[in-house]
Design a protein around this motif. Structure first.
Motif, PDB file in Angstrom:
ATOM      1  N   ILE A 106     -74.312   0.465 -29.755  1.00 47.88           N
ATOM      2  CA  ILE A 106     -75.575  -0.170 -29.405  1.00 47.88           C
ATOM      3  C   ILE A 106     -76.402   0.761 -28.534  1.00 47.88           C
ATOM      4  CG2 ILE A 106     -76.666  -2.204 -28.368  1.00 47.88           C
ATOM      5  CD1 ILE A 106     -74.868  -2.802 -30.773  1.00 47.88           C
ATOM      6  N   LEU A 107     -77.650   0.949 -28.925  1.00 48.61           N
ATOM      7  CA  LEU A 107     -78.585   1.771 -28.158  1.00 48.61           C
ATOM      8  C   LEU A 107     -79.545   0.852 -27.423  1.00 48.61           C
ATOM      9  CD1 LEU A 107     -79.876   4.564 -27.507  1.00 48.61           C
ATOM     10  CD2 LEU A 107     -81.243   4.276 -29.594  1.00 48.61           C
ATOM     11  N   GLY A 108     -79.694   1.062 -26.127  1.00 49.10           N
ATOM     12  CA  GLY A 108     -80.608   0.256 -25.321  1.00 49.10           C
ATOM     13  C   GLY A 108     -81.818   1.073 -24.894  1.00 49.10           C
ATOM     14  N   ILE A 109     -83.010   0.572 -25.219  1.00 53.45           N
ATOM     15  CA  ILE A 109     -84.244   1.280 -24.896  1.00 53.45           C
ATOM     16  C   ILE A 109     -85.278   0.306 -24.332  1.00 53.45           C
ATOM     17  CG2 ILE A 109     -86.191   2.586 -25.845  1.00 53.45           C
ATOM     18  CD1 ILE A 109     -84.403   3.742 -27.932  1.00 53.45           C
ATOM     19  N   PHE A 110     -86.001   0.769 -23.337  1.00 51.83           N
ATOM     20  CA  PHE A 110     -87.168   0.048 -22.841  1.00 51.83           C
ATOM     21  C   PHE A 110     -88.381   0.789 -23.401  1.00 51.83           C
ATOM     22  CE2 PHE A 110     -83.744  -0.629 -19.820  1.00 51.83           C
ATOM     23  CZ  PHE A 110     -83.723  -2.017 -19.750  1.00 51.83           C
ATOM     24  N   PRO A 111     -88.943   0.287 -24.510  1.00 56.30           N
ATOM     25  CA  PRO A 111     -89.933   1.073 -25.259  1.00 56.30           C
ATOM     26  C   PRO A 111     -91.230   1.373 -24.525  1.00 56.30           C
ATOM     27  CG  PRO A 111     -89.740  -1.145 -26.154  1.00 56.30           C
ATOM     28  CD  PRO A 111     -88.636  -0.976 -25.166  1.00 56.30           C
ATOM     29  N   GLU A 112     -91.506   0.648 -23.437  1.00 52.57           N
ATOM     30  CA  GLU A 112     -92.723   0.952 -22.683  1.00 52.57           C
ATOM     31  C   GLU A 112     -92.565   2.210 -21.822  1.00 52.57           C
ATOM     32  OE1 GLU A 112     -94.472  -3.451 -21.835  1.00 52.57           O
ATOM     33  OE2 GLU A 112     -92.353  -3.093 -21.463  1.00 52.57           O
ATOM     34  N   GLY A 113     -91.313   2.619 -21.624  1.00 50.40           N
ATOM     35  CA  GLY A 113     -91.047   3.874 -20.932  1.00 50.40           C
ATOM     36  C   GLY A 113     -91.046   3.795 -19.419  1.00 50.40           C
ATOM     37  N   THR A 114     -91.551   2.706 -18.873  1.00 50.00           N
ATOM     38  CA  THR A 114     -91.585   2.538 -17.426  1.00 50.00           C
ATOM     39  C   THR A 114     -91.729   1.051 -17.119  1.00 50.00           C
ATOM     40  OG1 THR A 114     -92.643   3.294 -15.374  1.00 50.00           O
ATOM     41  CG2 THR A 114     -94.103   2.734 -17.211  1.00 50.00           C
ATOM     42  N   ARG A 115     -91.608   0.679 -15.857  1.00 48.28           N
ATOM     43  CA  ARG A 115     -91.733  -0.728 -15.487  1.00 48.28           C
ATOM     44  C   ARG A 115     -93.200  -1.164 -15.569  1.00 48.28           C
ATOM     45  NH1 ARG A 115     -88.439   1.515 -11.806  1.00 48.28           N
ATOM     46  NH2 ARG A 115     -89.942   1.419 -10.113  1.00 48.28           N
ATOM     47  N   VAL A 116     -93.420  -2.322 -16.183  1.00 50.37           N
ATOM     48  CA  VAL A 116     -94.779  -2.856 -16.319  1.00 50.37           C
ATOM     49  C   VAL A 116     -94.787  -4.336 -15.970  1.00 50.37           C
ATOM     50  CG1 VAL A 116     -95.440  -1.192 -18.109  1.00 50.37           C
ATOM     51  CG2 VAL A 116     -94.486  -3.385 -18.776  1.00 50.37           C
ATOM     52  N   GLU A 117     -95.947  -4.826 -15.589  1.00 47.48           N
ATOM     53  CA  GLU A 117     -96.065  -6.226 -15.182  1.00 47.48           C
ATOM     54  C   GLU A 117     -96.507  -7.139 -16.320  1.00 47.48           C
ATOM     55  OE1 GLU A 117     -98.532  -6.576 -11.760  1.00 47.48           O
ATOM     56  OE2 GLU A 117     -97.222  -5.336 -10.497  1.00 47.48           O
ATOM     57  N   LYS A 118     -97.268  -6.610 -17.277  1.00 43.95           N
ATOM     58  CA  LYS A 118     -97.744  -7.463 -18.367  1.00 43.95           C
ATOM     59  C   LYS A 118     -97.899  -6.663 -19.653  1.00 43.95           C
ATOM     60  CE  LYS A 118    -102.575  -6.926 -16.948  1.00 43.95           C
ATOM     61  NZ  LYS A 118    -103.811  -7.624 -16.553  1.00 43.95           N
ATOM     62  N   TYR A 119     -98.029  -7.397 -20.743  1.00 47.60           N
ATOM     63  CA  TYR A 119     -98.114  -6.796 -22.073  1.00 47.60           C
ATOM     64  C   TYR A 119     -99.389  -5.988 -22.246  1.00 47.60           C
ATOM     65  CZ  TYR A 119     -99.027  -6.600 -27.102  1.00 47.60           C
ATOM     66  OH  TYR A 119     -99.341  -6.179 -28.367  1.00 47.60           O
ATOM     67  N   ASP A 120     -99.221  -4.804 -22.807  1.00 48.63           N
ATOM     68  CA  ASP A 120    -100.347  -3.956 -23.178  1.00 48.63           C
ATOM     69  C   ASP A 120     -99.884  -3.103 -24.354  1.00 48.63           C
ATOM     70  OD1 ASP A 120    -102.411  -2.172 -23.514  1.00 48.63           O
ATOM     71  OD2 ASP A 120    -102.622  -1.687 -21.391  1.00 48.63           O
ATOM     72  N   GLU A 121    -100.486  -3.320 -25.526  1.00 48.56           N
ATOM     73  CA  GLU A 121    -100.025  -2.602 -26.721  1.00 48.56           C
ATOM     74  C   GLU A 121    -100.199  -1.094 -26.602  1.00 48.56           C
ATOM     75  OE1 GLU A 121    -103.762  -2.467 -29.866  1.00 48.56           O
ATOM     76  OE2 GLU A 121    -102.085  -3.811 -30.271  1.00 48.56           O
ATOM     77  N   LYS A 122    -101.034  -0.648 -25.665  1.00 50.41           N
ATOM     78  CA  LYS A 122    -101.216   0.787 -25.467  1.00 50.41           C
ATOM     79  C   LYS A 122     -99.939   1.440 -24.930  1.00 50.41           C
ATOM     80  CE  LYS A 122    -106.173   0.441 -24.518  1.00 50.41           C
ATOM     81  NZ  LYS A 122    -107.230   0.561 -23.480  1.00 50.41           N
ATOM     82  N   ASN A 123     -99.021   0.625 -24.419  1.00 51.04           N
ATOM     83  CA  ASN A 123     -97.756   1.154 -23.902  1.00 51.04           C
ATOM     84  C   ASN A 123     -96.751   1.451 -25.015  1.00 51.04           C
ATOM     85  OD1 ASN A 123     -98.534   1.030 -21.177  1.00 51.04           O
ATOM     86  ND2 ASN A 123     -97.929  -1.122 -21.030  1.00 51.04           N
ATOM     87  N   ALA A 124     -97.089   1.062 -26.240  1.00 46.95           N
ATOM     88  CA  ALA A 124     -96.166   1.285 -27.365  1.00 46.95           C
ATOM     89  C   ALA A 124     -96.054   2.773 -27.675  1.00 46.95           C
ATOM     90  CB  ALA A 124     -96.653   0.525 -28.594  1.00 46.95           C
ATOM     91  N   LYS A 125     -94.830   3.206 -27.916  1.00 50.62           N
ATOM     92  CA  LYS A 125     -94.565   4.611 -28.236  1.00 50.62           C
ATOM     93  C   LYS A 125     -93.996   4.711 -29.655  1.00 50.62           C
ATOM     94  CE  LYS A 125     -95.176   5.948 -23.830  1.00 50.62           C
ATOM     95  NZ  LYS A 125     -95.467   4.661 -23.210  1.00 50.62           N
ATOM     96  N   PRO A 126     -94.223   5.828 -30.356  1.00 50.32           N
ATOM     97  CA  PRO A 126     -93.709   5.974 -31.721  1.00 50.32           C
ATOM     98  C   PRO A 126     -92.222   6.320 -31.794  1.00 50.32           C
ATOM     99  CG  PRO A 126     -94.930   7.943 -31.090  1.00 50.32           C
ATOM    100  CD  PRO A 126     -95.089   6.957 -29.956  1.00 50.32           C
TER     101      PRO A 126
END
Length: 195
Positions: A106-126
């Motif tokens: 099992i691979l665990g990833i936080f796709p936003e790359g850093t801690r965030v407070e709310k949803y923002d699609e700009k934080n999505a990474k490829p």
């Protein structure tokens, strides 16, 4: 062995300090398939919450700064974690991710790359979408909701596993990977709606 001991101790501490509840994790915990777990990231404690919610070992991708201390880097490595350079394409992190999945782990990833407070699609990474595609691996979105205060309630919502590439054929470029990354992020945050 070290991982299981660490998770056992952390589970006791977490349930003493917080009010932790896991939702819909049964199917995932009873499976022996390989997955990528993608979760939102609200606290440094999030990897601990995911680890204690899983009967299986999760190998986490973590920012390279966490590994600068030789002792901590050694411990993290022994626990299955590996570093990623968030400032650019990290080929070593991609290779490590594929190695984890090729071992049916099992691979665990936080796709936003850093801690965030709310949803923002700009934080999505490829990157996460590319790894899932190259490893032919499904993704399980997870939403962590809570207040990391003493006896604060922490809810961990597991979503349905999903193949994000079943509707794609042919070569996939960076733009498509980014679109899929946004879809993954939406699925994570949809789990937290109306909770």
């Amino acid at each position: 062995m070290l991982y299981r001991i660490a998770v056992f101790i952390l589970k006791i501490l977490a349930f003493l300090i917080f009010n932790v509840k896991t939702h819909n994790s049964e199917k995932y915990n009873n499976s022996d398939g390989r997955y990528i777990i993608c979760a939102n990231h609200i606290s440094m404690i999030d990897p601990v919450m995911l680890a204690i919610s899983s009967k299986r070992k999760i190998c986490f991708m973590g920012k390279k700064e966490l590994f600068k201390n030789k002792f901590l880097g050694y411990i993290f490595g022994k626990l299955g974690a590996f570093p990623v350079d968030r400032s650019g394409v990290s080929l070593s992190a991609i290779k490590s991710s594929l190695a984890v999945l090729n071992r049916n782990e099992i691979l665990g990833i936080f796709p936003e790359g850093t801690r965030v407070e709310k949803y923002d699609e700009k934080n999505a990474k490829p990157g996460i979408a590319m790894i899932a595609n190259k490893a032919n691996s499904n993704i399980i979105p997870v939403y962590i909701k809570g207040n990391y205060k003493f006896r604060g309630k922490i809810d961990i919502y597991f979503g349905q596993e999903k193949n994000y590439f079943e509707n794609y054929t042919g070569k996939i470029n960076t733009e498509k990977y980014t679109e899929i990354g946004k879809e993954i992020l939406r699925d994570i945050y949809d789990l937290g709606k109306d909770r």
